[in-house]
Design a protein around this motif. Structure first.
Motif, PDB file in Angstrom:
ATOM      1  N   PHE A   1      -2.343  -1.221  19.563  1.00  0.00           N
ATOM      2  CA  PHE A   1      -0.983  -0.668  19.453  1.00  0.00           C
ATOM      3  C   PHE A   1      -0.456  -0.662  20.875  1.00  0.00           C
ATOM      4  O   PHE A   1      -0.775   0.231  21.651  1.00  0.00           O
TER       5      PHE A   1
ATOM      6  N   LEU B   1      -2.842   0.268  23.733  1.00  0.00           N
ATOM      7  CA  LEU B   1      -3.983   0.976  23.147  1.00  0.00           C
ATOM      8  C   LEU B   1      -4.815   0.042  22.274  1.00  0.00           C
ATOM      9  O   LEU B   1      -4.321  -0.554  21.334  1.00  0.00           O
TER      10      LEU B   1
ATOM     11  N   VAL C   1      -6.929   0.039  19.581  1.00  0.00           N
ATOM     12  CA  VAL C   1      -7.387   0.989  18.554  1.00  0.00           C
ATOM     13  C   VAL C   1      -8.629   0.549  17.816  1.00  0.00           C
ATOM     14  O   VAL C   1      -9.419   1.384  17.395  1.00  0.00           O
TER      15      VAL C   1
ATOM     16  N   PRO D   1     -13.782  11.500  15.741  1.00  0.00           N
ATOM     17  CA  PRO D   1     -12.735  12.363  16.292  1.00  0.00           C
ATOM     18  C   PRO D   1     -11.325  11.835  16.008  1.00  0.00           C
ATOM     19  O   PRO D   1     -11.152  10.652  15.709  1.00  0.00           O
ATOM     20  N   SER D   2     -10.361  12.712  16.117  1.00  0.00           N
ATOM     21  CA  SER D   2      -8.968  12.339  15.905  1.00  0.00           C
ATOM     22  C   SER D   2      -8.566  11.241  16.891  1.00  0.00           C
ATOM     23  O   SER D   2      -8.921  11.292  18.065  1.00  0.00           O
ATOM     24  N   GLY D   3      -7.850  10.257  16.378  1.00  0.00           N
ATOM     25  CA  GLY D   3      -7.380   9.182  17.239  1.00  0.00           C
ATOM     26  C   GLY D   3      -8.408   8.086  17.460  1.00  0.00           C
ATOM     27  O   GLY D   3      -8.169   7.154  18.216  1.00  0.00           O
ATOM     28  N   SER D   4      -9.539   8.166  16.768  1.00  0.00           N
ATOM     29  CA  SER D   4     -10.577   7.163  17.010  1.00  0.00           C
ATOM     30  C   SER D   4     -10.302   5.856  16.259  1.00  0.00           C
ATOM     31  O   SER D   4     -10.984   4.866  16.490  1.00  0.00           O
ATOM     32  N   GLY D   5      -9.329   5.868  15.366  1.00  0.00           N
ATOM     33  CA  GLY D   5      -8.952   4.630  14.681  1.00  0.00           C
ATOM     34  C   GLY D   5      -9.407   4.548  13.232  1.00  0.00           C
ATOM     35  O   GLY D   5      -9.359   3.486  12.619  1.00  0.00           O
ATOM     36  N   LYS D   6      -9.790   5.670  12.656  1.00  0.00           N
ATOM     37  CA  LYS D   6     -10.284   5.668  11.272  1.00  0.00           C
ATOM     38  C   LYS D   6      -9.204   5.250  10.291  1.00  0.00           C
ATOM     39  O   LYS D   6      -9.420   4.405   9.421  1.00  0.00           O
ATOM     40  N   SER D   7      -8.022   5.880  10.435  1.00  0.00           N
ATOM     41  CA  SER D   7      -6.927   5.527   9.519  1.00  0.00           C
ATOM     42  C   SER D   7      -6.546   4.070   9.692  1.00  0.00           C
ATOM     43  O   SER D   7      -6.317   3.350   8.712  1.00  0.00           O
ATOM     44  N   THR D   8      -6.471   3.645  10.933  1.00  0.00           N
ATOM     45  CA  THR D   8      -6.097   2.265  11.201  1.00  0.00           C
ATOM     46  C   THR D   8      -7.090   1.313  10.549  1.00  0.00           C
ATOM     47  O   THR D   8      -6.708   0.328   9.911  1.00  0.00           O
TER      48      THR D   8
ATOM     49  N   GLU E   1      -8.632  10.541   4.537  1.00  0.00           N
ATOM     50  CA  GLU E   1      -8.576  12.000   4.604  1.00  0.00           C
ATOM     51  C   GLU E   1      -7.870  12.601   3.390  1.00  0.00           C
ATOM     52  O   GLU E   1      -6.862  13.292   3.527  1.00  0.00           O
TER      53      GLU E   1
HETATM   54  N1  LIG Z   1       1.892   2.841  14.228  1.00  0.00           N
HETATM   55  C1  LIG Z   1       1.316   3.206  15.401  1.00  0.00           C
HETATM   56  N2  LIG Z   1       1.884   2.877  16.574  1.00  0.00           N
HETATM   57  C2  LIG Z   1       1.313   3.202  17.742  1.00  0.00           C
HETATM   58  N3  LIG Z   1       0.164   3.874  17.855  1.00  0.00           N
HETATM   59  C3  LIG Z   1      -0.456   4.245  16.723  1.00  0.00           C
HETATM   60  C4  LIG Z   1       0.081   3.923  15.436  1.00  0.00           C
HETATM   61  N4  LIG Z   1      -0.740   4.415  14.496  1.00  0.00           N
HETATM   62  C5  LIG Z   1      -1.744   4.997  15.158  1.00  0.00           C
HETATM   63  N5  LIG Z   1      -1.586   4.901  16.492  1.00  0.00           N
HETATM   64  C6  LIG Z   1      -2.524   5.386  17.518  1.00  0.00           C
HETATM   65  O1  LIG Z   1      -3.750   4.749  17.308  1.00  0.00           O
HETATM   66  C7  LIG Z   1      -4.808   5.650  17.518  1.00  0.00           C
HETATM   67  C8  LIG Z   1      -5.697   5.680  16.300  1.00  0.00           C
HETATM   68  O2  LIG Z   1      -4.974   6.243  15.228  1.00  0.00           O
HETATM   69  P1  LIG Z   1      -5.599   6.539  13.818  1.00  0.00           P
HETATM   70  O3  LIG Z   1      -4.540   7.150  13.005  1.00  0.00           O
HETATM   71  O4  LIG Z   1      -6.257   5.322  13.302  1.00  0.00           O
HETATM   72  O5  LIG Z   1      -6.705   7.612  14.201  1.00  0.00           O
HETATM   73  P2  LIG Z   1      -7.570   8.492  13.234  1.00  0.00           P
HETATM   74  O6  LIG Z   1      -8.973   8.245  13.619  1.00  0.00           O
HETATM   75  O7  LIG Z   1      -7.208   8.257  11.832  1.00  0.00           O
HETATM   76  O8  LIG Z   1      -7.163   9.950  13.680  1.00  0.00           O
HETATM   77  P3  LIG Z   1      -6.934  11.252  12.777  1.00  0.00           P
HETATM   78  O9  LIG Z   1      -8.291  11.850  12.552  1.00  0.00           O
HETATM   79  O10 LIG Z   1      -6.089  12.111  13.649  1.00  0.00           O
HETATM   80  O11 LIG Z   1      -6.258  10.850  11.533  1.00  0.00           O
HETATM   81  C9  LIG Z   1      -4.187   6.996  17.851  1.00  0.00           C
HETATM   82  O12 LIG Z   1      -4.250   7.163  19.243  1.00  0.00           O
HETATM   83  C10 LIG Z   1      -2.782   6.864  17.388  1.00  0.00           C
HETATM   84  O13 LIG Z   1      -1.919   7.606  18.224  1.00  0.00           O
END
Ligand SMILES: Nc1ncnc2c1ncn2[C@@H]1O[C@H](COP(=O)(O)OP(=O)(O)OP(=O)(O)O)[C@@H](O)[C@H]1O
Ligand SMILES: [Mg+2]
Lengths: 261, 215
Positions: free
Chosen positions: A30, A33, A35, A54-61, A181
């Motif tokens: 991103f 970043l 991810v 942890p939060s922001g580690s990229g799981k959702s992505t 989640e």
């Molecule tokens: N559309 C986007 N544009 C820019 N950055 C993004 C976008 N989506 C996610 N990010 C960034 O990518 C990183 C990973 O995001 P992601 O949502 O995959 O984390 P996560 O592991 O699911 O966290 P959480 O536990 O908070 O849900 C984060 O730093 C987030 O800010």
């Protein structure tokens, strides 16, 4: 604690017929970043994999790249042997085979619960209305919200909405289900009703990728835990191994934080 | 004597002309506007560029200039022999479609992204997602601005009068050529327009109320 049976077969080996979802060397940025960094992950048919980190580690992505709600910069993703196609009709068809359950439910706000579960069957699978309704009602009963069929999503509790969302995904007869989640937006007393539905699904043999911090679910339903940090898969292990004896410092650190509060 | 009673058939034709060109160009504007709004949010870059170019071009060109182009350039190089009514409706419809497009697009933006993602995740195509999930939820926000846009369209249709389309303003010109006192002529023309615009805002208010009841 011998035999970490979950380690992958030798890299480059021909994909086993049993592999349903295969990510190889996936990278995504991103902006600046990074991810997802060189993600290799293989999920076998019928396997339940919990992704934690942890939060922001990229799981959702990670979850979202599997049905291409997010595109990747490099690497390959295939589902049931077929690589993810470009945006278009073919991708739409493939997405129908991949159920997705979101943290915020995302039920269609202008449709009733029943219509939510019928819509994909009718518009995507081209099922006839009657059959679709019958199936929708069966599924709604199965997740325990049959009596709410004619209400609008806004009239339901979070737990009920999430169970409808699961039914909506199941109505497509997906090969694999992604959960991002699914219980994080729920009040504590509603978490279990959703987890129970998911547990039942796992018992029924559904292939599932579940991003969650619910350790109870991971222990009872998962075959494997994947721990992510900073865009990398840091550790893969069975739930028991992972929770009682994590190998990496990142995982130890993370577990100590979520266990002690 | 009475400018209206003495020239009622012409007035009636003018009124019908205004209503017709308003109706036809509204349909064109609505149809094109929604399609172009779809282009503008589409995942396909060429469609997006086309949508942006269309809106920029149509919205920023003075309507009179657009009429001139439609009446003097389009028949020369593209479609000779089109009636003034068709040309006028097209000019007005194209022009207004850019405003409709932007209203629809801002309506689309009020629908939470998760709705479209959920639709795509069950395998709907982009067009299905837009048609079945997003646009119906955008409608409520789009209706009030659309009402203003169509009222503006009605008033803009007066320009067509200058291009020999029979409508209310053309009647005004006819009457002043005949030497009638200008004030009553204008009053009748204004009343004619008011009838159309009031009908439009009434229709839209009805629509708005029906949507409120629906959910
Ligand atoms: N559309 C986007 N544009 C820019 N950055 C993004 C976008 N989506 C996610 N990010 C960034 O990518 C990183 C990973 O995001 P992601 O949502 O995959 O984390 P996560 O592991 O699911 O966290 P959480 O536990 O908070 O849900 C984060 O730093 C987030 O800010
Ligand atoms: Mg997340």
């Amino acid at each position: 604690m011998s035999g970490v049976s979950v380690t992958k077969d030798a890299e480059g080996a021909a994909p086993a017929a049993n592999d349903l979802v295969v990510l190889s060397n996936v990278n995504k940025h991103f902006g600046a970043l990074h991810v997802l960094q060189d993600i290799d992950l293989t999920i076998a048919r019928g396997e339940v994999v919990v992704v934690i980190g942890p939060s922001g580690s990229g799981k959702s992505t990670l979850c979202r790249t599997i049905n291409r709600l997010e595109t990747v910069d490099s690497g390959a993703i295939s589902i049931d042997g077929k690589p993810l196609p470009q945006e278009g009709k073919e991708l739409a068809r493939l997405r129908a085979d991949v159920g997705m359950v979101f943290q915020s439910f995302n039920l269609f706000a202008h449709k009733t619960v029943l219509e939510n579960v019928m819509l994909g069957q009718v518009k995507v699978r081209k099922a006839d209305k009657k059959a679709a309704e019958e199936k929708a009602r069966t599924l709604l009963d199965r997740v325990g919200v049959g009596v709410q069929a004619d209400k609008y999503p806004a009239q339901l509790s979070g737990g009920q909405q999430q169970r409808v969302a699961i039914a909506r995904a199941l109505a497509m007869d997906p090969k694999v289900m992604l959960f991002d989640e699914p219980t994080s937006a729920l009040d504590p007393e509603m978490i279990n009703e959703v987890l129970e539905v998911m547990q039942q699904l796992a018992r029924d043999g559904m292939t599932m990728i579940v991003v969650t911090h619910e350790m109870g679910f991971a222990r009872s339903a998962a075959n494997r835990v994947v721990f992510m940090a900073d865009g990398k898969i840091v550790e893969e292990a069975t739930p028991d191994q992972f929770f009682s004896n994590p190998r990496s410092d990142r995982a130890k650190d993370f577990l100590s934080k979520i266990l002690h509060h | 004597m009475n400018v209206l009673l003495d020239n009622f058939p012409e007035f009636r034709d003018g009124f019908i002309g205004t209503v017709s060109i308003t109706a036809v160009s509204s349909v064109i504007a609505l149809f094109l506007g929604v399609i172009i709004a779809g282009f503008r949010v589409s995942p396909v870059p060429p469609l997006r560029y086309f949508g942006t170019a269309w809106v920029t071009l149509m919205r920023n060109t003075p309507l009179t200039l657009l009429f001139l182009i439609f009446f003097f350039v389009v028949p020369e190089i593209l479609f000779p022999g089109m009636s003034p009514f068709v040309l006028g409706s097209l000019a007005l419809g194209f022009y207004t479609s850019s405003f409709v497009c932007e209203a629809v697009r801002s309506g689309i933006n009020t629908v939470p992204l998760g709705q479209a993602e959920a639709a795509r995740s069950i395998g709907m195509t982009f067009a299905q997602t837009l048609q079945i999930v997003v646009l119906p939820q955008a409608t409520r926000t789009v209706i009030p601005p659309l009402s203003s846009i169509f009222i503006a369209l009605t008033k803009n249709s007066a320009i067509a009068g200058a291009f020999s389309v029979a409508e209310l303003f053309g009647w005004q010109k006819l009457m002043s050529d005949k030497g009638y006192d200008i004030v009553p002529v204008f009053i009748w023309v204004a009343i004619g327009y008011l009838v159309v615009t009031f009908t439009i805002s009434g229709l839209f208010r009805l629509l708005e109320r029906r949507m409120e009841v629906a959910r």
